[in-house]
Every structure is written in structure tokens, then in C-alpha cells.
Design a protein around this motif. Structure first.
Motif, mmCIF file in Angstrom:
data_model
loop_
_atom_site.group_PDB
_atom_site.id
_atom_site.type_symbol
_atom_site.label_atom_id
_atom_site.label_comp_id
_atom_site.label_asym_id
_atom_site.label_seq_id
_atom_site.Cartn_x
_atom_site.Cartn_y
_atom_site.Cartn_z
ATOM 1 N N MET A 110 -15.137 15.867 -2.079
ATOM 2 C CA MET A 110 -14.727 15.997 -0.679
ATOM 3 C C MET A 110 -14.487 17.462 -0.368
ATOM 4 O O MET A 110 -14.478 18.292 -1.278
ATOM 5 N N ALA A 111 -14.311 17.771 0.893
ATOM 6 C CA ALA A 111 -13.965 19.140 1.277
ATOM 7 C C ALA A 111 -12.612 19.488 0.643
ATOM 8 O O ALA A 111 -11.765 18.608 0.433
ATOM 9 N N SER A 112 -12.402 20.741 0.329
ATOM 10 C CA SER A 112 -11.173 21.153 -0.356
ATOM 11 C C SER A 112 -9.899 20.809 0.408
ATOM 12 O O SER A 112 -8.927 20.363 -0.215
ATOM 13 N N PRO A 113 -9.825 20.979 1.741
ATOM 14 C CA PRO A 113 -8.596 20.565 2.426
ATOM 15 C C PRO A 113 -8.270 19.084 2.223
ATOM 16 O O PRO A 113 -7.118 18.729 1.967
ATOM 17 N N SER A 114 -9.269 18.228 2.270
ATOM 18 C CA SER A 114 -9.053 16.798 2.030
ATOM 19 C C SER A 114 -8.655 16.545 0.587
ATOM 20 O O SER A 114 -7.796 15.702 0.308
ATOM 21 N N ALA A 115 -9.272 17.261 -0.338
ATOM 22 C CA ALA A 115 -8.934 17.101 -1.755
ATOM 23 C C ALA A 115 -7.491 17.503 -2.021
ATOM 24 O O ALA A 115 -6.802 16.852 -2.814
ATOM 25 N N CYS A 116 -7.013 18.545 -1.361
ATOM 26 C CA CYS A 116 -5.619 18.969 -1.531
ATOM 27 C C CYS A 116 -4.658 17.871 -1.077
ATOM 28 O O CYS A 116 -3.706 17.531 -1.788
ATOM 29 N N ARG A 117 -4.898 17.317 0.092
ATOM 30 C CA ARG A 117 -4.027 16.255 0.602
ATOM 31 C C ARG A 117 -4.079 15.018 -0.289
ATOM 32 O O ARG A 117 -3.051 14.438 -0.627
ATOM 33 N N THR A 118 -5.278 14.623 -0.680
ATOM 34 C CA THR A 118 -5.445 13.446 -1.529
ATOM 35 C C THR A 118 -4.770 13.649 -2.880
ATOM 36 O O THR A 118 -4.107 12.746 -3.397
ATOM 37 N N TYR A 119 -4.924 14.830 -3.449
ATOM 38 C CA TYR A 119 -4.290 15.144 -4.730
ATOM 39 C C TYR A 119 -2.781 14.946 -4.641
ATOM 40 O O TYR A 119 -2.172 14.303 -5.502
ATOM 41 N N ASN A 120 -2.158 15.495 -3.609
ATOM 42 C CA ASN A 120 -0.705 15.383 -3.482
ATOM 43 C C ASN A 120 -0.249 13.935 -3.336
ATOM 44 O O ASN A 120 0.762 13.531 -3.911
ATOM 45 N N VAL A 121 -0.991 13.141 -2.576
ATOM 46 C CA VAL A 121 -0.631 11.726 -2.399
ATOM 47 C C VAL A 121 -0.729 10.995 -3.735
ATOM 48 O O VAL A 121 0.196 10.276 -4.138
ATOM 49 N N LEU A 122 -1.837 11.165 -4.441
ATOM 50 C CA LEU A 122 -2.031 10.474 -5.718
ATOM 51 C C LEU A 122 -1.058 10.974 -6.780
ATOM 52 O O LEU A 122 -0.576 10.198 -7.610
ATOM 53 N N LEU A 123 -0.750 12.254 -6.757
ATOM 54 C CA LEU A 123 0.225 12.810 -7.687
ATOM 55 C C LEU A 123 1.597 12.175 -7.450
ATOM 56 O O LEU A 123 2.279 11.793 -8.397
ATOM 57 N N ALA A 124 1.982 12.042 -6.183
ATOM 58 C CA ALA A 124 3.273 11.432 -5.849
ATOM 59 C C ALA A 124 3.338 9.969 -6.279
ATOM 60 O O ALA A 124 4.415 9.453 -6.568
#
Length: 121
Positions: free
Chosen positions: A91-105
Motif C-alpha cells: 500500500m502507499a506509505s501513509p496507509s501503511a503507517c496507519r495500518t501498522y499502528n492499528v495492528l501493533l496496538a
């Protein structure tokens, strides 16, 4: 409404990003960023697949941020990751950043390899 503080254990969330950099756990990383359970490091891009493959025992899914826009990753990289048993989400990096934080949480076994968005012109 009840709000709960997110606990990330030892892993660091992505605090922000901008042209040419990411901020992870309060520290700036210029260029690409690699976020794995073993730590955070600069990432040289698609040719630097070794650390991604080595993380196969640590993660179930690797988010690959392709910069400002979504783009295809090299087929040999995708094949190598999938052969190692790593799920790949591009995915685009901005989307990957948001998704990463959600999955990490959520406590997921997640990793991210992020290319920066382009420098401002």
C-alpha cells in the motif's frame, strides 16, 4: 465514550512522516524505514530483502509502503517473502503507517518496510 491508552509493549509506533523521513517512537529516520519486532532501522529499499526474510519467525504479515502512491513491488521480492511464509500487503506509505499502528496496538505479529514519500519540490 470511554477512551483507553494504547500500550505498545517494547515496540514503537509510527509517530509521523514527511517528505523523505519517518518518525518512529520519537526518533527520526531519514529515507526508508524497517520496523520489525527486533527493532527499527533504515531500509534501503526493495533490493534489501535480507532483513525482511530473516524476520519470518517474528512476523505474520509485512506491510510494504511504496511511497506517496501505491505501486507494484518486484515479483521476485513478493515471491521470496511468500516462500518464507510472510504475508505481504502492499500500500502507499501513509496507509501503511496507519495500518501498522492499528495492528501493533492489537498485538499482531506485524512488520513494515516503508519507502518515504517524495521530497517536496
Amino acid at each position: 465514550m470511554q477512551l483507553h491508552e494504547v500500550q505498545y509493549d517494547d515496540r514503537k509506533p509510527i509517530d509521523g512522516y514527511g517528505p523523505g523521513f519517518f518518525r518512529v517512537g520519537g526518533e527520526r529516520i531519514d529515507g526508508g524505514a524497517l520496523l520489525l519486532p527486533s527493532g527499527v532501522a533504515p531500509w534501503a529499499g526493495y533490493e534489501a530483502a535480507g532483513p525482511l526474510i530473516a524476520a519470518a519467525d517474528e512476523i505474520d504479515v509485512l506491510l510494504i509502503g511504496t511511497g506517496a502512491e501505491i505501486a507494484h513491488i518486484p515479483e521476485n521480492l513478493r515471491a521470496a517473502l511468500e516462500a518464507a511464509g510472510i504475508g505481504v500487503e502492499v500500500m502507499a506509505s501513509p496507509s501503511a503507517c496507519r495500518t501498522y499502528n492499528v495492528l501493533l496496538a492489537e498485538g499482531r505479529r506485524i512488520g513494515a518496510a516503508l519507502l518515504p514519500i517524495s521530497e517536496a519540490k
